[in-house]
Write a protein that holds these residues in place. Structure first.
Motif, PDB file in Angstrom:
ATOM      1  N   GLY A 112     -67.664   8.641 -37.273  1.00 25.27           N
ATOM      2  CA  GLY A 112     -66.978   9.382 -38.335  1.00 25.27           C
ATOM      3  C   GLY A 112     -66.485   8.451 -39.430  1.00 25.27           C
ATOM      4  N   LEU A 113     -65.973   7.266 -39.016  1.00 23.16           N
ATOM      5  CA  LEU A 113     -65.549   6.273 -40.005  1.00 23.16           C
ATOM      6  C   LEU A 113     -66.724   5.821 -40.859  1.00 23.16           C
ATOM      7  CD1 LEU A 113     -63.144   4.014 -37.901  1.00 23.16           C
ATOM      8  CD2 LEU A 113     -62.530   5.297 -39.940  1.00 23.16           C
ATOM      9  N   ILE A 114     -67.849   5.566 -40.190  1.00 25.26           N
ATOM     10  CA  ILE A 114     -69.050   5.126 -40.916  1.00 25.26           C
ATOM     11  C   ILE A 114     -69.528   6.230 -41.864  1.00 25.26           C
ATOM     12  CG2 ILE A 114     -71.487   4.498 -40.635  1.00 25.26           C
ATOM     13  CD1 ILE A 114     -70.680   3.080 -38.023  1.00 25.26           C
ATOM     14  N   LEU A 115     -69.439   7.486 -41.411  1.00 27.57           N
ATOM     15  CA  LEU A 115     -69.840   8.612 -42.247  1.00 27.57           C
ATOM     16  C   LEU A 115     -68.950   8.699 -43.494  1.00 27.57           C
ATOM     17  CD1 LEU A 115     -71.664  11.103 -42.580  1.00 27.57           C
ATOM     18  CD2 LEU A 115     -69.965  12.415 -41.309  1.00 27.57           C
ATOM     19  N   ILE A 116     -67.633   8.524 -43.303  1.00 24.88           N
ATOM     20  CA  ILE A 116     -66.704   8.532 -44.433  1.00 24.88           C
ATOM     21  C   ILE A 116     -67.059   7.424 -45.420  1.00 24.88           C
ATOM     22  CG2 ILE A 116     -64.299   8.122 -45.113  1.00 24.88           C
ATOM     23  CD1 ILE A 116     -63.500   9.393 -42.416  1.00 24.88           C
ATOM     24  N   LEU A 117     -67.337   6.242 -44.877  1.00 24.13           N
ATOM     25  CA  LEU A 117     -67.689   5.089 -45.704  1.00 24.13           C
ATOM     26  C   LEU A 117     -68.946   5.362 -46.527  1.00 24.13           C
ATOM     27  CD1 LEU A 117     -67.265   2.042 -46.398  1.00 24.13           C
ATOM     28  CD2 LEU A 117     -68.746   1.531 -44.451  1.00 24.13           C
ATOM     29  N   ILE A 118     -69.969   5.908 -45.857  1.00 22.17           N
ATOM     30  CA  ILE A 118     -71.247   6.163 -46.527  1.00 22.17           C
ATOM     31  C   ILE A 118     -71.091   7.237 -47.607  1.00 22.17           C
ATOM     32  CG2 ILE A 118     -73.574   7.087 -46.201  1.00 22.17           C
ATOM     33  CD1 ILE A 118     -73.586   5.739 -43.452  1.00 22.17           C
ATOM     34  N   VAL A 119     -70.406   8.331 -47.259  1.00 22.63           N
ATOM     35  CA  VAL A 119     -70.250   9.433 -48.216  1.00 22.63           C
ATOM     36  C   VAL A 119     -69.482   8.968 -49.454  1.00 22.63           C
ATOM     37  CG1 VAL A 119     -69.125  11.656 -48.607  1.00 22.63           C
ATOM     38  CG2 VAL A 119     -70.438  11.280 -46.525  1.00 22.63           C
ATOM     39  N   PHE A 120     -68.376   8.268 -49.248  1.00 21.00           N
ATOM     40  CA  PHE A 120     -67.542   7.860 -50.382  1.00 21.00           C
ATOM     41  C   PHE A 120     -68.263   6.860 -51.271  1.00 21.00           C
ATOM     42  CE2 PHE A 120     -63.992   5.603 -52.444  1.00 21.00           C
ATOM     43  CZ  PHE A 120     -63.308   6.687 -52.965  1.00 21.00           C
ATOM     44  N   SER A 121     -68.898   5.856 -50.652  1.00 24.85           N
ATOM     45  CA  SER A 121     -69.572   4.831 -51.452  1.00 24.85           C
ATOM     46  C   SER A 121     -70.845   5.355 -52.100  1.00 24.85           C
ATOM     47  CB  SER A 121     -69.895   3.605 -50.594  1.00 24.85           C
ATOM     48  OG  SER A 121     -70.753   3.963 -49.521  1.00 24.85           O
ATOM     49  N   SER A 122     -71.440   6.402 -51.526  1.00 30.97           N
ATOM     50  CA  SER A 122     -72.678   6.949 -52.085  1.00 30.97           C
ATOM     51  C   SER A 122     -72.406   7.886 -53.254  1.00 30.97           C
ATOM     52  CB  SER A 122     -73.473   7.702 -51.012  1.00 30.97           C
ATOM     53  OG  SER A 122     -73.866   6.835 -49.971  1.00 30.97           O
ATOM     54  N   LEU A 123     -71.349   8.685 -53.148  1.00 26.19           N
ATOM     55  CA  LEU A 123     -71.103   9.708 -54.166  1.00 26.19           C
ATOM     56  C   LEU A 123     -70.216   9.242 -55.309  1.00 26.19           C
ATOM     57  CD1 LEU A 123     -70.640  12.909 -51.965  1.00 26.19           C
ATOM     58  CD2 LEU A 123     -72.697  12.068 -53.103  1.00 26.19           C
ATOM     59  N   MET A 124     -69.349   8.259 -55.050  1.00 24.60           N
ATOM     60  CA  MET A 124     -68.440   7.813 -56.100  1.00 24.60           C
ATOM     61  C   MET A 124     -69.030   6.606 -56.838  1.00 24.60           C
ATOM     62  SD  MET A 124     -66.197  10.076 -55.796  1.00 24.60           S
ATOM     63  CE  MET A 124     -64.922   9.565 -56.916  1.00 24.60           C
ATOM     64  N   PRO A 125     -68.857   6.534 -58.168  1.00 28.31           N
ATOM     65  CA  PRO A 125     -69.425   5.422 -58.952  1.00 28.31           C
ATOM     66  C   PRO A 125     -68.571   4.155 -58.842  1.00 28.31           C
ATOM     67  CG  PRO A 125     -68.267   6.927 -60.414  1.00 28.31           C
ATOM     68  CD  PRO A 125     -68.198   7.536 -59.040  1.00 28.31           C
ATOM     69  N   LEU A 126     -68.592   3.521 -57.678  1.00 22.41           N
ATOM     70  CA  LEU A 126     -67.761   2.346 -57.444  1.00 22.41           C
ATOM     71  C   LEU A 126     -68.407   1.098 -58.035  1.00 22.41           C
ATOM     72  CD1 LEU A 126     -66.951   2.946 -53.656  1.00 22.41           C
ATOM     73  CD2 LEU A 126     -65.524   3.559 -55.604  1.00 22.41           C
ATOM     74  N   ASP A 127     -67.579   0.208 -58.616  1.00 24.27           N
ATOM     75  CA  ASP A 127     -68.110  -1.092 -58.984  1.00 24.27           C
ATOM     76  C   ASP A 127     -67.941  -2.031 -57.781  1.00 24.27           C
ATOM     77  OD1 ASP A 127     -65.450  -2.002 -58.901  1.00 24.27           O
ATOM     78  OD2 ASP A 127     -65.172  -1.738 -61.051  1.00 24.27           O
ATOM     79  N   LEU A 168     -68.536  -3.357 -39.797  1.00 22.70           N
ATOM     80  CA  LEU A 168     -68.583  -4.404 -40.815  1.00 22.70           C
ATOM     81  C   LEU A 168     -69.947  -4.452 -41.500  1.00 22.70           C
ATOM     82  CD1 LEU A 168     -67.179  -6.769 -42.236  1.00 22.70           C
ATOM     83  CD2 LEU A 168     -67.992  -8.261 -40.380  1.00 22.70           C
ATOM     84  N   VAL A 169     -71.015  -4.302 -40.721  1.00 23.34           N
ATOM     85  CA  VAL A 169     -72.372  -4.291 -41.288  1.00 23.34           C
ATOM     86  C   VAL A 169     -72.514  -3.156 -42.294  1.00 23.34           C
ATOM     87  CG1 VAL A 169     -74.811  -3.843 -40.764  1.00 23.34           C
ATOM     88  CG2 VAL A 169     -73.503  -5.463 -39.370  1.00 23.34           C
ATOM     89  N   PHE A 170     -72.027  -1.979 -41.925  1.00 24.32           N
ATOM     90  CA  PHE A 170     -72.116  -0.840 -42.840  1.00 24.32           C
ATOM     91  C   PHE A 170     -71.257  -1.067 -44.085  1.00 24.32           C
ATOM     92  CE2 PHE A 170     -74.009   1.512 -39.324  1.00 24.32           C
ATOM     93  CZ  PHE A 170     -74.937   2.302 -39.993  1.00 24.32           C
ATOM     94  N   VAL A 171     -70.111  -1.725 -43.916  1.00 27.52           N
ATOM     95  CA  VAL A 171     -69.268  -2.054 -45.068  1.00 27.52           C
ATOM     96  C   VAL A 171     -70.034  -2.949 -46.048  1.00 27.52           C
ATOM     97  CG1 VAL A 171     -67.246  -3.387 -45.814  1.00 27.52           C
ATOM     98  CG2 VAL A 171     -67.037  -1.754 -43.936  1.00 27.52           C
ATOM     99  N   LEU A 172     -70.687  -3.990 -45.504  1.00 26.51           N
ATOM    100  CA  LEU A 172     -71.437  -4.917 -46.353  1.00 26.51           C
ATOM    101  C   LEU A 172     -72.626  -4.222 -47.025  1.00 26.51           C
ATOM    102  CD1 LEU A 172     -71.394  -8.099 -44.075  1.00 26.51           C
ATOM    103  CD2 LEU A 172     -69.980  -7.629 -46.091  1.00 26.51           C
ATOM    104  N   ILE A 173     -73.299  -3.345 -46.270  1.00 28.81           N
ATOM    105  CA  ILE A 173     -74.430  -2.600 -46.845  1.00 28.81           C
ATOM    106  C   ILE A 173     -73.950  -1.725 -48.002  1.00 28.81           C
ATOM    107  CG2 ILE A 173     -76.096  -0.751 -46.398  1.00 28.81           C
ATOM    108  CD1 ILE A 173     -76.427  -1.902 -43.574  1.00 28.81           C
ATOM    109  N   CYS A 174     -72.834  -1.047 -47.805  1.00 26.48           N
ATOM    110  CA  CYS A 174     -72.297  -0.179 -48.850  1.00 26.48           C
ATOM    111  C   CYS A 174     -71.853  -0.984 -50.077  1.00 26.48           C
ATOM    112  CB  CYS A 174     -71.141   0.651 -48.313  1.00 26.48           C
ATOM    113  SG  CYS A 174     -71.660   1.943 -47.145  1.00 26.48           S
ATOM    114  N   ILE A 175     -71.290  -2.181 -49.848  1.00 22.31           N
ATOM    115  CA  ILE A 175     -70.894  -3.035 -50.968  1.00 22.31           C
ATOM    116  C   ILE A 175     -72.118  -3.440 -51.789  1.00 22.31           C
ATOM    117  CG2 ILE A 175     -69.999  -5.322 -51.580  1.00 22.31           C
ATOM    118  CD1 ILE A 175     -68.026  -5.033 -49.250  1.00 22.31           C
ATOM    119  N   LEU A 176     -73.183  -3.854 -51.099  1.00 23.55           N
ATOM    120  CA  LEU A 176     -74.416  -4.229 -51.794  1.00 23.55           C
ATOM    121  C   LEU A 176     -75.008  -3.040 -52.546  1.00 23.55           C
ATOM    122  CD1 LEU A 176     -76.129  -6.508 -49.105  1.00 23.55           C
ATOM    123  CD2 LEU A 176     -75.088  -7.221 -51.269  1.00 23.55           C
TER     124      LEU A 176
END
Length: 376
Positions: A112-127, A168-176
């Motif tokens: 669920g945490l990973i899902l939250i991370l993916i959804v937020f980083s995918s839909l929001m225009p984050l720098d 952590l891996v998913f965090v780094l993937i989302c950052i990239l």
């Protein structure tokens, strides 16, 4: 950094803010719906905590509703990223609480945490900075919750490290991913700004003379009917002046085109200083200029403006040509268009043109000084 670059950066930031505003609503809405809906998984996985988790989910969804209302009311002074971050942290704390409480089933809730991370980083225009903040914030919320409230033992510490590693891996993937999307979006914005700039330059070239910066023939014919219509509506007169520089051909042929261009720019500045902001100085081509002066009430104004134009040429600062001071002179033809006249641009220009040639003949007889004639 150049002023144009700073302006472009501000525009990009404002566009990103608007994009946040547009996307925050659906992101919070999705979270508000999914959080209570997934409570059926609690019943299947950790039935003993079903009601506790259900209350947690409802509380989180209620928080989403509050944020949604704030978002819908156009934020006030709150940046949309701040609102999104609050929603993100609320969901992160809720899921971390479920991870800690569910014990052996914590790995399922970590998804669920990973899902939250993916959804937020995918839909929001984050720098890049925002993605680092959000990604590692969620990671440390999870790690802190586990270490404080459910300290791993020797028997299950490896599970904690594996789960933390995957998160952590998913965090780094989302950052990239956010970095790549932000770079793409900024390059697209820069390209769009460049295209807009080129479009403005082309429009300027279409309506303005490149040498003097004055309106050109095309803009003259476009604005003349509007000026006449306004004069008829306000019952005022319009002055149209045709101006031809004396001896310009000789200057151009003798001293070259660069000197001729300097004389034209000098004449354009001289004429522009003689008129009001609402009036129009046009370079038709060559050494011919047109002035349209509007909102004329009486003959006294016509005389006063005519005298001001002539005086500007008489008292001008000389221009240096081949180490000699040269004073530009002109032949000026003037016609006054009254509210009841029905003259097209060419007809009015032809009348002023005839007056200008009379002025040119007069100029030849009085030493080639600036002369003005009027054609009624």
């Amino acid at each position: 950094m150049r002023r144009s670059d700073i302006t472009q950066l501000h525009k990009f930031e404002e566009e990103t803010r608007v994009l946040f505003h547009q996307r925050l609503f659906p992101v919070i809405l999705v979270g508000m719906v999914l959080f209570p809906v997934f409570s059926f998984l609690d019943y299947l996985v950790v039935r003993e905590y079903f009601w506790a988790f259900f209350v947690l989910r409802i509380a989180c969804a209620a928080g989403f509703i509050v944020l949604l209302l704030i978002s819908y009311s156009r934020f006030g002074e709150i940046h949309p990223f701040t609102l999104g971050l609050i929603a993100y942290v609320m969901a992160g704390f809720t899921m971390s609480a479920m991870v800690v409480t569910s014990g052996i089933h914590g790995s399922l809730y970590e998804m669920g945490l990973i899902l939250i991370l993916i959804v937020f980083s995918s839909l929001m225009p984050l720098d890049t900075k925002q993605s680092i903040v959000t990604g590692f914030l969620l990671f440390f919320i999870y790690v802190g919750a586990v270490l404080i409230f459910s300290r791993p033992t020797a028997g299950n510490v490896h599970i904690f490290f594996i789960n933390a590693f995957f998160l952590l891996v998913f965090v780094l993937i989302c950052i990239l991913k956010c970095y790549a999307e932000h770079e793409t979006r900024s390059k697209e914005f820069a390209l769009r700004m460049e295209l807009d700039s080129q479009k403005e330059k082309l429009q300027h070239m279409a309506y303005y003379d490149m040498l003097t910066g004055l309106p050109n023939r095309t803009l003259f014919y476009g604005l003349y009917p509007l000026t006449i219509a306004r004069a008829k509506r306000n019952n005022t007169q319009v002055i149209l002046m045709m101006i031809d520089l004396n001896h310009f051909k000789e200057i151009n042929d003798t001293f070259g085109h660069d000197t001729g261009d300097r004389v034209l720019r000098h004449a354009g500045k001289l004429l522009s200083k003689c008129v009001r902001a609402e009036d129009l100085v046009v370079r038709l081509g060559g050494d011919e200029f047109v002035i349209i002066i509007q909102n004329i009430q009486n003959e006294e104004e016509v005389e006063r403006i005519s005298k001001r134009i002539v005086d500007a040429f008489i008292h001008q600062a000389p221009i240096e040509i081949s180490d000699k001071a040269y004073t530009v002179s002109a032949s000026i033809g003037i016609t006054v268009i009254r509210p009841d006249d029905d003259l097209s641009a060419d007809e009015a220009k032809a009348k002023a043109d005839k007056a200008m040639y009379l002025a040119k003949e007069q100029s030849k007889t009085v030493g080639h000084t600036t002369c003005i004639q009027r054609m009624n």
